[in-house]
Write a protein that holds these residues in place. Structure first.
Motif, mmCIF file in Angstrom:
data_model
loop_
_atom_site.group_PDB
_atom_site.id
_atom_site.type_symbol
_atom_site.label_atom_id
_atom_site.label_comp_id
_atom_site.label_asym_id
_atom_site.label_seq_id
_atom_site.Cartn_x
_atom_site.Cartn_y
_atom_site.Cartn_z
ATOM 1 N N MET A 214 79.756 80.430 81.059
ATOM 2 C CA MET A 214 79.776 79.805 79.698
ATOM 3 C C MET A 214 80.237 80.818 78.584
ATOM 4 O O MET A 214 80.993 80.541 77.614
ATOM 5 N N MET A 215 79.510 82.076 78.802
ATOM 6 C CA MET A 215 79.998 83.090 77.857
ATOM 7 C C MET A 215 81.377 83.540 77.989
ATOM 8 O O MET A 215 82.041 83.631 76.757
ATOM 9 N N MET A 216 81.943 83.533 79.177
ATOM 10 C CA MET A 216 83.303 83.980 79.585
ATOM 11 C C MET A 216 83.985 82.699 78.749
ATOM 12 O O MET A 216 85.155 82.978 78.298
ATOM 13 N N MET A 217 83.790 81.588 78.871
ATOM 14 C CA MET A 217 84.436 80.445 78.228
ATOM 15 C C MET A 217 84.619 80.450 76.928
ATOM 16 O O MET A 217 85.693 80.285 76.050
ATOM 17 N N LEU A 218 83.380 80.912 76.320
ATOM 18 C CA LEU A 218 83.256 81.056 74.820
ATOM 19 C C LEU A 218 83.951 82.139 74.183
ATOM 20 O O LEU A 218 84.936 81.784 73.269
ATOM 21 N N PHE A 219 84.305 83.193 74.966
ATOM 22 C CA PHE A 219 85.003 84.277 74.408
ATOM 23 C C PHE A 219 86.511 84.247 74.563
ATOM 24 O O PHE A 219 87.328 84.659 73.849
ATOM 25 N N THR A 220 86.720 83.229 75.659
ATOM 26 C CA THR A 220 88.018 82.751 75.794
ATOM 27 C C THR A 220 88.584 82.010 74.669
ATOM 28 O O THR A 220 89.811 82.131 74.125
ATOM 29 N N TRP A 221 87.732 81.006 74.134
ATOM 30 C CA TRP A 221 88.157 80.378 73.322
ATOM 31 C C TRP A 221 88.254 81.167 71.690
ATOM 32 O O TRP A 221 89.273 81.092 70.956
ATOM 33 N N ILE A 222 87.416 81.972 71.623
ATOM 34 C CA ILE A 222 87.679 83.190 70.409
ATOM 35 C C ILE A 222 88.660 83.964 70.482
ATOM 36 O O ILE A 222 89.504 84.006 69.424
ATOM 37 N N GLY A 223 89.024 84.304 71.743
ATOM 38 C CA GLY A 223 90.588 84.973 71.863
ATOM 39 C C GLY A 223 91.713 84.005 71.545
ATOM 40 O O GLY A 223 92.769 84.399 70.734
ATOM 41 N N PHE A 224 91.538 82.658 71.823
ATOM 42 C CA PHE A 224 92.721 81.671 71.370
ATOM 43 C C PHE A 224 92.825 81.423 70.030
ATOM 44 O O PHE A 224 93.814 81.393 69.495
#
Length: 408
Positions: free
Chosen positions: A109-119
């Protein structure tokens, strides 16, 4: 794969509709303030970025990744939330602490959150480019340059994981977008500055320096009084946080900054050179160091299969960079607006500083991703100016912005 990991992956996947819904709200607001905003393109970019988030997750399963450290660090016993309040690595732990320990976010879930921040960083990169350069530019005969820039794989790979890469890219692009109109985008300017300073104080120093030089030398129609107020504000802010910036290279108590910095960079370069993909940059001339930082690996020295893909992208970087080698580039630069000069200063000064520290190709690949968009902006604006002169470009931008309410 055990059942717990499978469950965590499903929970992370269930976050996608949530982030997608937030995106649509953000896109609607941006469309209201920017008529050029292409929601369809951004949605495609979102799923493209998610692909690299998944790809990085698989990569991290079989390879060393700092993302594992960033997930485990906030869970250390005897550590409270405020113990992590600081700069650089600890600020990521500070941000992650309540999500992991309070809301029960898993690694996935943390990986997904930071992926979204990168987007979100790419969204602001799109705004930064499109708002300032209203013309379409084709390269390699028929490739749209902006689309090419937005979909470069390496840029997405290193901004799609738990760590500093995604938020620093987000902060840089928010800053770049906001600095174009600092009077009306003060919130974005503050957020971008704080994010960059918190994660990489030394990069914030370069960012602020680039903004000052750009404002002082750029063709922006801002009075000298306002320029001086802006510059004095930036210099005052840097003076207040000088200890945090110098602490990055252990120079906060130094009495010989230049000598101690040279000693630090030599030691840092030697330590990185011991890694598996190290290059002996200590014996390189400055042009060789710069070339290595910008364009290597380049097929002949690719560290593994991933390095071959990176080499293709580096070749694109090189071909785009070569487009600046024209007689009229310096004439263009003389009359270029603030954001062009700022971007060039940030790109060159960061590159110069990094070449004295970096000697590991793996780290070079990752570190340069945060500044390449500043080079791309200079290239894009220069190529656009060849199609239409700078005053006309600025007039088109002004007319476009005048039709819509200002973005915050």
């Amino acid at each position: 794969m055990d059942s717990n990991t499978f469950s965590n992956i499903l929970q992370a996947i269930f976050l996608i509709p949530f982030f997608y819904s937030i995106n649509q709200y953000i896109f609607k607001r941006l469309k209201h303030t920017h008529s050029f905003f292409d929601t369809g393109l951004m949605n495609k970019l979102f799923f493209y970025h998610l692909f690299f988030g998944g790809f990085y997750y698989i990569y991290a399963v079989f390879n060393r990744s700092d993302s594992h450290r960033y997930f485990s660090a906030p869970q250390k016993e005897g550590k409270a939330w405020l113990d992590y309040l600081g700069t650089e690595t600890t600020i990521i732990d500070f941000f992650s602490y309540p999500l992991i320990n309070g809301f029960g976010f898993s690694y996935e879930m943390m990986m997904m959150l930071f992926t979204w921040i990168g987007f979100l960083g790419f969204v602001y990169a799109y705004l930064f480019f499109k708002e300032n350069i209203p013309l379409k530019v084709k390269v390699f005969k028929k490739v749209d340059l902006l689309t090419l820039i937005l979909f470069l794989p390496n840029m997405h790979f290193w901004t799609a994981s738990l760590g500093k890469g995604a938020p620093i890219f987000f902060g840089l692009m928010v800053f770049a977008y906001a600095i174009c109109k600092p009077q009306t985008r003060i919130t974005g300017l503050v957020i971008g500055s704080l994010v960059v300073f918190a994660i990489r104080p030394h990069v914030f120093l370069i960012l602020a320096g680039g903004a000052v030089i750009g404002f002082m030398s750029g063709n922006n129609g801002v009075s000298w009084q306002h320029r001086m107020v802006f510059c004095l504000s930036v210099v005052s802010g840097l003076f207040m946080v000088q200890d945090q910036i110098l602490a990055v290279v252990n120079l906060q108590n130094s009495e010989n900054l230049i000598g101690d910095f040279v000693e630090f960079t030599a030691a840092r370069s030697a330590s990185l050179d011991n890694a598996g993909s190290g290059v002996n940059m200590a014996g390189y001339s400055l042009p060789e160091k710069i070339f290595t930082f910008w364009f290597r690996p380049l097929f002949f020295d690719s560290p593994g299969i991933l390095g071959l893909f990176v080499s293709v992208e580096n070749l694109i970087y090189l071909l785009l960079f070569l487009k600046l080698f024209k007689r009229n580039f310096f004439k263009f630069l003389k009359s270029a607006p603030v954001n062009v000069k700022m971007s060039l200063v940030i790109f060159l000064s960061t590159s110069f500083a990094m070449t004295f520290v970096m000697s590991n190709l793996g780290i070079i690949i990752r570190q340069k991703s945060m500044i390449m968009y500043f080079l791309f902006f200079v290239v894009y604006y220069f190529l656009a100016s060849e199609k239409d002169n700078i005053p006309n470009l600025q007039l088109k931008v002004a007319n476009s912005n005048a039709r819509l309410p200002e973005a915050a």
